[in-house]
Write a protein that holds these residues in place. Structure first.
Motif, mmCIF file in Angstrom:
data_model
loop_
_atom_site.group_PDB
_atom_site.id
_atom_site.type_symbol
_atom_site.label_atom_id
_atom_site.label_comp_id
_atom_site.label_asym_id
_atom_site.label_seq_id
_atom_site.Cartn_x
_atom_site.Cartn_y
_atom_site.Cartn_z
ATOM 1 N N TYR A 1 -17.565 1.426 32.371
ATOM 2 C CA TYR A 1 -18.930 1.025 32.860
ATOM 3 C C TYR A 1 -19.569 -0.423 32.045
ATOM 4 O O TYR A 1 -20.469 -0.654 32.639
ATOM 5 N N ARG A 2 -19.129 -0.765 31.091
ATOM 6 C CA ARG A 2 -19.137 -1.864 30.686
ATOM 7 C C ARG A 2 -18.997 -3.125 31.664
ATOM 8 O O ARG A 2 -19.501 -4.068 31.969
ATOM 9 N N ARG A 3 -17.637 -3.349 32.263
ATOM 10 C CA ARG A 3 -17.365 -3.720 32.902
ATOM 11 C C ARG A 3 -18.254 -3.858 34.376
ATOM 12 O O ARG A 3 -19.082 -4.949 34.948
ATOM 13 N N ASP B 1 -23.646 -3.628 24.628
ATOM 14 C CA ASP B 1 -23.701 -2.882 23.027
ATOM 15 C C ASP B 1 -25.121 -2.506 22.832
ATOM 16 O O ASP B 1 -24.985 -1.065 22.328
ATOM 17 N N ARG B 2 -25.661 -2.699 22.988
ATOM 18 C CA ARG B 2 -27.491 -2.271 22.578
ATOM 19 C C ARG B 2 -27.325 -1.342 23.769
ATOM 20 O O ARG B 2 -27.637 0.101 23.500
ATOM 21 N N ALA B 3 -26.658 -1.015 24.859
ATOM 22 C CA ALA B 3 -27.051 0.005 25.907
ATOM 23 C C ALA B 3 -25.926 1.620 25.431
ATOM 24 O O ALA B 3 -25.783 2.403 25.019
ATOM 25 N N GLU B 4 -25.216 0.980 24.524
ATOM 26 C CA GLU B 4 -23.629 1.442 24.469
ATOM 27 C C GLU B 4 -24.677 2.598 23.073
ATOM 28 O O GLU B 4 -24.342 3.336 23.565
ATOM 29 N N ARG B 5 -25.514 2.189 22.489
ATOM 30 C CA ARG B 5 -25.869 2.577 21.378
ATOM 31 C C ARG B 5 -27.752 3.687 21.463
ATOM 32 O O ARG B 5 -27.539 4.116 21.098
ATOM 33 N N GLY B 6 -27.494 3.966 22.607
ATOM 34 C CA GLY B 6 -28.400 3.962 24.165
ATOM 35 C C GLY B 6 -30.049 3.363 23.878
ATOM 36 O O GLY B 6 -30.836 3.953 24.089
ATOM 37 N N ASP B 7 -30.126 2.074 23.597
ATOM 38 C CA ASP B 7 -30.633 1.188 23.684
ATOM 39 C C ASP B 7 -30.972 0.366 25.370
ATOM 40 O O ASP B 7 -30.161 -0.166 25.142
#
Length: 467
Positions: A192-194, A207-213
């Motif tokens: 998903y990150r790639r 990193d923000r998207a990983e945290r749900g932001d």
């Protein structure tokens, strides 16, 4: 008695008449009666005539006259010279190096333009802010946050099982299952990150998207520039200039759309146009890297350092249907002056795309053959003002003190600036040749001779040089 008195008078009259007749007709009988005297007179006449001929091609000038003309006098040196073909050309961008477009990786709306035409930017500087309008990117970020959360729970579960396995209350097989689950979720998070990185999200935004932001906007930045293939001639070639904007504020854009054009004119081409018949000669020049002189329009002498001769880089394999010419290219390295304004550095490039040039393409080496017919002798090259013509004849002037002697020479080639003389002994390296104002010296020579005919009051038709 009367007859005796008359006879002396008659005799005296006859003698006088004969004397007068002999004097009048002396040119007809002197040569036969006194041949030695006639030869002496003829020799004297021809001696005077030879004296006139000996000075017919020289003129003496006072120091004041020489100063008024501003004569440039110097010895000659044999010089290698190529007959050159003048070909028009133009400075053009070098594809893939001079200009580049900046595109958006994600669709959305342009909410901010941070650089405008004329601004100077470097790699990593922000250019645009795009508010994301893609449902796919929103759902991908949600899936990333979900996978990251599941991975966190799986890691905790694996750690608890590992502790139980260590105490012997759980079999090792269960730990293997938990480790496989963590590995699967980790791969899912990385995927998903790639995927999101492809659409322009930075590591911090991921990193923000990983945290749900959920990230709602992305920044489009100046792409990194490739390493310089050759030494730079300007202070900082990593800088770009914003050349043209392709979008407006508030415009909706799609993925892959060009937002602006950046320019860096460090590396350019000189494009020449030649006819198909000249392709073979140009190919030889390109193969041997023969230097070609380039003259740039709209430049004042001394404003910039001289440009060394350029070599042909490649030839186009297409002929223009309208002009029946094909293009050939010479690499050109640019120079620039810089100035600072409002904290930004700006370039003033020396060469600019569209600037007209003239190429002096060498096509034939001019030489003179020595008497053996095999040895090549280099010619003499002079400014065009050093030679004066009279019909088929060409002359230069050689200085000897205050006397300037006119000498006939053979011209091998001549253009608007230079004239090439055969090194055949008509003038030598020891001669002090006048390099300018040959026409003015020729007029002075004729004036000293007494007229445009070359000899003052002297007519070659009135006598015979056969003896």
């Amino acid at each position: 008695m009367r007859l005796r008195a008359v006879l002396p008078v008659v005799a005296l009259a006859a003698v006088c008449g004969a004397a007068i007749g002999g004097y009048i007709t002396r040119d007809q009988w002197v040569a036969h009666v006194f041949p030695s005297q006639a030869d002496e007179k003829s020799a004297a006449a021809h001696a005077g005539e030879s004296h006139d001929h000996a000075h017919a091609d020289r003129v003496k000038l006072s120091p004041q006259a020489q100063a008024n003309l501003g004569l440039d006098v110097d010895t000659l040196r044999p010089t290698e010279y190529w007959r050159k073909l003048l070909i028009p050309g133009v400075v053009v961008d070098r594809p893939g190096e001079s200009d580049r477009g900046v595109t958006t990786k994600a669709g959305g709306v342009v909410t901010e333009i941070k650089a405008r035409p004329g601004d100077t930017v470097k790699a990593g500087d922000p250019l645009f802010t795009i508010q994301l309008a893609s449902e796919f990117l929103q759902s991908a970020q949600v899936e990333l946050a979900k996978a990251a959360s599941e991975r966190k729970f799986a890691v905790d579960r694996r750690d608890r099982v590992a502790a139980l396995v260590a105490t012997g209350t759980k079999p090792g097989l269960e730990l293997t299952d938990e480790e496989n689950q963590v590995r699967r979720l980790t791969n899912q998070v990385q995927a998903y990150r790639r995927q999101l990185q492809v659409f322009g999200l930075t590591s911090a935004q991921l990193d923000r998207a990983e945290r749900g932001d959920v990230v709602t906007e992305v920044s489009v930045v100046v792409p990194a520039r490739a390493a310089e293939p050759i030494p730079a001639l300007v202070p900082d070639t990593t800088l770009y200039e914003v050349q043209e904007l392709k979008v407006q504020l508030g415009e909706a854009v799609t993925s892959g759309q060009t937002l602006c054009l950046l320019a860096n004119h460090q590396h350019l081409f000189v494009e020449g146009r030649a006819f198909k018949s000249e392709a073979k000669a140009l190919a030889r020049l390109a193969e041997k890297r023969v230097p070609i002189e380039v003259q740039f329009a709209d430049e004042q002498p001394g404003d910039w350092p001289a440009v060394p001769p350029l070599a042909v880089h490649h030839l186009s394999n297409q002929v223009d249907a309208a002009t029946r010419t094909f293009a050939f290219y010479l690499p050109l390295e640019n120079r620039a002056d810089t100035f600072n304004r409002d904290g930004q550095k700006h370039f003033v490039w020396r060469f600019r795309p569209g600037q007209r040039v003239r190429l002096k393409v060498p096509v034939e080496k001019l030489v003179t053959l020595a008497p053996d017919g095999k040895t090549e002798v280099l010619p003499f090259v002079l400014p065009v003002g050093a030679v004066v013509r009279e019909g088929p004849e060409a002359f230069v002037f050689v200085q000897s003190g205050d006397v300037f002697v006119r000498k006939a020479v053979r011209v091998l080639y001549e253009d608007r600036a230079e004239v090439v003389l055969a090194n055949d002994g008509s003038v030598t390296e020891a001669d002090f040749v006048v390099k300018n104002h040959a026409t003015a010296l020729n007029r002075a020579l004729k004036a000293a001779a007494g007229g445009e005919g070359g000899h003052a009051g002297h007519d070659h038709a009135g006598h015979d040089h056969s003896h």
